[in-house]
Motif scaffolding. Structure first.
Motif, PDB file in Angstrom:
ATOM      1  N   ARG B  51       0.884  -1.167   0.000  1.00 42.59           N
ATOM      2  CA  ARG B  51       0.000   0.000   0.000  1.00 42.59           C
ATOM      3  C   ARG B  51       0.917   1.210   0.000  1.00 42.59           C
ATOM      4  O   ARG B  51       1.799   1.319   0.846  1.00 42.59           O
ATOM      5  N   ARG B  55      -5.068   4.426   3.618  1.00 41.76           N
ATOM      6  CA  ARG B  55      -6.334   4.278   2.887  1.00 41.76           C
ATOM      7  C   ARG B  55      -6.109   3.857   1.424  1.00 41.76           C
ATOM      8  O   ARG B  55      -7.007   3.941   0.599  1.00 41.76           O
ATOM      9  N   GLY B  56      -4.876   3.452   1.119  1.00 44.94           N
ATOM     10  CA  GLY B  56      -4.575   3.046  -0.252  1.00 44.94           C
ATOM     11  C   GLY B  56      -5.008   1.626  -0.532  1.00 44.94           C
ATOM     12  O   GLY B  56      -5.331   0.864   0.373  1.00 44.94           O
ATOM     13  N   GLU B  57      -4.991   1.296  -1.836  1.00 41.35           N
ATOM     14  CA  GLU B  57      -5.302  -0.062  -2.279  1.00 41.35           C
ATOM     15  C   GLU B  57      -4.122  -0.974  -1.979  1.00 41.35           C
ATOM     16  O   GLU B  57      -2.984  -0.513  -1.937  1.00 41.35           O
ATOM     17  N   ARG B  58      -4.410  -2.259  -1.860  1.00 39.94           N
ATOM     18  CA  ARG B  58      -3.327  -3.253  -1.801  1.00 39.94           C
ATOM     19  C   ARG B  58      -3.078  -3.698  -3.242  1.00 39.94           C
ATOM     20  O   ARG B  58      -4.000  -4.166  -3.904  1.00 39.94           O
ATOM     21  N   THR B  83      -3.340   4.361  -7.992  1.00 40.62           N
ATOM     22  CA  THR B  83      -2.391   3.824  -7.024  1.00 40.62           C
ATOM     23  C   THR B  83      -0.962   3.852  -7.551  1.00 40.62           C
ATOM     24  O   THR B  83      -0.043   4.263  -6.849  1.00 40.62           O
ATOM     25  N   VAL B 229      -6.702  -8.810  -3.638  1.00 39.35           N
ATOM     26  CA  VAL B 229      -6.917  -7.951  -2.482  1.00 39.35           C
ATOM     27  C   VAL B 229      -5.915  -8.324  -1.380  1.00 39.35           C
ATOM     28  O   VAL B 229      -4.978  -7.596  -1.119  1.00 39.35           O
TER      29      VAL B 229
END
Lengths: 528, 309
Positions: B51, B55-58, B83, B229
């Protein structure tokens, strides 16, 4: 003679008698030989009704992710607490997997000593705020309460009240939590869910040097990725985990056991025992045609996106979740209710359906969860079995082909077996399908322990008392031993494992057995 | 391209700290990240999940190289969405929010004989450690790398160094053979020079590679990159269809028998969040345009869309 007069006379005598008794009692209390008597007399207590839990209005709450239950205000909690009769042989304690001294903590509420009540809760359970909210109390501590018929003492709500009151207080004035200095061996706890945290906290209190390894970027396991914030607010999880951290337990996130660290690494670093609490993270699919369609999620994926990654706040949080207008959730357990209720709260969703092949009576979810789902407008399709997922040319789900069922003879689980009604196939249109038909243990951690005995269902074989596995220094607890269960079940097994590990390592320390040797069952026997 | 190197310092970098950064092409970036445990463990074919920000994406990224001496790993990524763009704005001394790995299974490296390593675009970064390992295991490695234009080719020198032969293709003929990677591959196969193929790149490219090698029954592995995810087998977002059998790329892969993979389904599954990706990208660019070089391809044509319609 006038009846009231007669009564008054009697009362006068009684009063004298009581005053005398009270004086004697007070002496005994001061001497410490008697438990203090507080609150209303028993007769008055019996008149109090079980206090309802204040909740957000269903129509308001489906527009937010805030807590559904609002918690007892202090006066209501005091009233409810006074309902507890303080039985000589309480039926509630043996039914609590966390072994909480329930009448004792309730008595402290009545005395107005919430610190004391919290201390009693924390003594047995590292996660009282969480358990107060998510335990199925109706089939545990509250089930055999003497008042069960007219409404048992609301033990869960009182537990929640005490724990949340204290956590709020800690925000304003940080608590003076006892920090335990490790004097004993290093123990690795794999997984920071309820089983792992409980085991870690108990071991820490016993003087062990405990590190918890978590594969995700936040500690909490199923509490953070699985349970939605409207059932379990994130600040409560964070605050409760912080109390465990403050005790001296170390947490290492972003560490996958079996990948980032192996069993050999841990042993090399001097860890003498390992607790496996990696839960039931492997999603089950229905095994029907079309399941790889876009818009079909496992409950794990859907809930992880929304709960852990905060997809409900996209694009302020980066992870998206697609739901469309009409969502179908397959299954009727707690996870299914969570999926259906989370869906309702997402932007654009008009209808949230549950599809379940049996009836409401057989649904495994907590009664309260089903009730909440109904209040919020989840549509239940009972006696309905999914047959096939219909896809469009771009692999997107269009609908679910189902068949109507009827209940036949009871099966091995004792529930009446659903049987398809020939010719009753029909289609439900939908934009999203959520699979909440169960989870099983994730094999990554288990595969990396040679010689670990595993059942056909993929669960780890453990000794039921000590939680020891076939590898002597490896213990396990929580969903990994049974498949998907409850938070409190995991807490109970985490506690047992902490005791098992302590007994094992103590026996090694005292030279009774050699490390790595399987201990005899007698040596592990519990001294109650 | 300008290079930034890590300044000499007495203390060790923080976990997840970027110690080196350079641009490989207009939108491909190479970073070295301090992650000593991963550097010690990662084998060719494995990946990390990171990340960039809170609050970022994986997102999964292949470990292109490990340097166990200074505890760093090399990650190479293409800026295609929010991202990766945000990741591209981090500089030496900045830290990733989270990094976990190594995940997935190592590529099965053994002696096959003549191995064709077929890479398209960013796939070259993923194939670099595999080509190196294949050669070290005694294989004769022929690498085929392709891109649309010469300036979009990455790691050409590095690939040349680890291969016995290197073939370059570009769609416009600006370097090497004019055409796509499957053209020279077909020739090699017809000449009977290939015993094993491993490929990574755009799904459509891997699909055609698999088609060609299937006819000739040449064992072929594809390194797949579906949406993920958690990356530990928990969610099933990365599920694939292998002859009707469901597999998870994160724990069963990422390398699979290319002849069994349903590439069409994979392509469609990769598009599952395309509307959201456009929305996030649009939002990010509108707030961070000044952080991007003006010639960045994503600035040239920004897209407006709303997934909630």
């Amino acid at each position: 003679m006038d009846e009231t007069k007669e009564k008054r006379d009697d009362t006068k005598e009684e009063r004298l008698k009581r005053a005398k008794e009270l004086a004697e009692r007070k002496k005994r209390e001061e001497a410490g030989t008697e438990k203090p008597l507080v609150g209303l007399p028993k007769k008055e207590r019996l008149k109090i009704q079980r206090q309802p839990m204040p909740e957000q209005d269903p129509m308001a709450r489906i527009l937010n992710f805030e807590s559904v239950v609002l918690g007892y205000p202090a006066d209501i909690a005091l009233l409810e607490a006074q309902r507890c009769l303080g039985c000589a042989n309480p039926k509630c304690i043996p039914l609590c997997p966390a072994e909480v001294n329930i009448p004792a903590f309730i008595l402290e509420i009545v005395k107005g000593n919430l610190e004391g009540a919290y201390a009693i809760l924390k003594e047995s359970n590292a996660l009282p705020a969480i358990c107060g909210r998510v335990c199925p109390q109706e089939v545990q501590c509250e089930m055999e309460c003497l008042l069960a018929k007219k409404g048992p003492v609301a033990i869960g709500r009182l537990e929640q009240f005490v724990a949340e009151y204290m956590l709020d207080k800690f925000e304003k004035e940080p608590p003076t939590i006892t920090r335990y200095t490790p004097t004993k061996e290093k123990v690795a706890v794999i997984g920071s869910g309820p089983a792992g945290i409980t085991c870690a906290a108990d071991l820490c209190k016993l003087g062990y040097d405990v590190t918890v390894f978590e594969s995700l970027h936040k500690p909490g396991g199923v509490l953070v990725y699985g349970i939605p914030s409207f059932r379990l607010p994130r600040r409560i999880i964070n605050a409760e985990i912080k109390t465990v951290e403050d005790m001296g337990v170390k947490f290492m996130c972003n560490t996958v056991f079996g990948k980032s660290v192996t069993l050999q690494d841990l042993l090399k670093e001097g860890y003498k025992a390992i607790f496996l609490g990696t839960g039931a993270g492997l999603p089950s699919f229905l095994g029907i045609k079309g399941e790889n369609a876009n818009g079909v999620y496992s409950a794990n994926e859907f809930l992880t996106r929304v709960n852990l990654m905060e997809a409900w706040d996209f694009p302020n949080a980066d992870t998206p979740v697609y739901v469309g207008k009409k969502v179908i959730t397959v299954g009727a357990g707690n996870t299914a209710m969570d999926c259906a209720r989370v869906s309702l709260r997402l932007l654009g969703v008009k209808e949230s359906h549950i599809v379940y092949r049996r009836t409401k009576a057989e649904a495994p979810a907590r009664a309260e969860e089903i009730e909440h789902a109904e209040q919020e407008g989840v549509i239940f399709n009972f006696l309905t079995q999914p047959l096939e997922i219909i896809r469009d040319e771009n692999n997107w789900i269009k609908g679910l082909k189902c068949i109507k069922m009827e209940l036949g003879e009871p099966d091995e689980s004792g529930r009446r077996r659903p049987v398809p009604i020939p010719g009753s196939e029909f289609e439900i249109e939908c934009d999203t399908l959520l699979n909440a038909v169960g989870q099983s243990p994730n094999p990554i951690a288990m595969r990396s322990i040679p010689g670990l005995e595993i059942t056909k269902r993929g669960t780890v074989v453990v000794d039921e008392e000590s939680m020891q596995t076939s590898v002597p220094y490896v213990f396990a607890g929580g969903d990994i031993t049974v498949g998907a269960s409850t938070v409190i079940f995991a807490v109970g097994q985490g506690k047992k494992a902490a005791r098992g590990i302590d007994r094992y390592l103590s026996a090694v320390r005292e030279g009774k057995i050699k490390w790595g040797e399987k201990q005899l069952k007698a040596q592990l026997a519990v001294s109650a | 391209m300008p290079e930034t190197t890590h300044l000499e310092r007495e203390s060790l970098p923080r976990l997840g700290e970027i110690t080196y950064k350079r641009r490989l092409s207009e939108n491909v970036v190479h970073i070295d990240v301090y992650a000593p445990l991963i550097a010690k463990k990662a084998e060719p074919g494995q990946f990390v999940i990171l990340r960039a920000l809170e609050r970022g994406e994986r997102i999964p990224l292949t470990v292109a190289k490990t340097n166990s001496e200074n505890g760093t790993i090399t990650l190479i990524f293409q800026e295609v969405g929010k991202t990766t763009l945000a990741l591209g704005t981090l500089n030496v001394g900045d830290s990733l929010r989270d990094i976990v790995g190594p995940l997935g299974n190592p590529t099965p490296i053994k002696k096959y004989g003549n191995v064709a390593v077929v890479a398209g675009g960013l796939g070259t970064a993923e194939m670099l450690p595999i080509a190196r390992a294949m050669r070290q295991s005694g294989n004769y490695v022929i690498s085929i790398v392709g891109a649309r234009r010469a300036d979009l080719l990455i790691l050409v020198d590095e690939m040349r160094e680890v291969s016995d032969e290197l073939i370059i293709t570009t769609d416009d003929g600006s370097l090497g053979i004019k055409g796509v990677v499957t053209d020279p591959l077909r020739n090699l196969i017809n000449e009977g020079q290939v015993d094993f193929v491993i490929t990574c790149g755009p799904v459509i490219m891997m699909k055609f590679v698999a088609q060609i090698t299937k006819e000739k029954k040449i064992p072929t592995y594809a390194s797949l990159n579906p949406i993920m995810v958690d990356g530990t087998g928990m969610c099933g977002a990365c599920r694939l269809n292998l002859d009707g059998e469901t597999k998870f790329a994160c724990v069963d892969g990422p390398d699979f028998d290319a002849h069994r993979v349903d590439f069409d389904e994979l392509m469609m599954r990769q598009k599952a969040f395309v509307e959201f990706e456009k929305c996030a990208l649009e939002k990010w660019i509108s707030e961070n345009r000044h952080k991007l070089p003006p010639e960045h391809p994503l600035i040239k044509h920004s897209i407006r869309s709303n997934p909630y319609g």
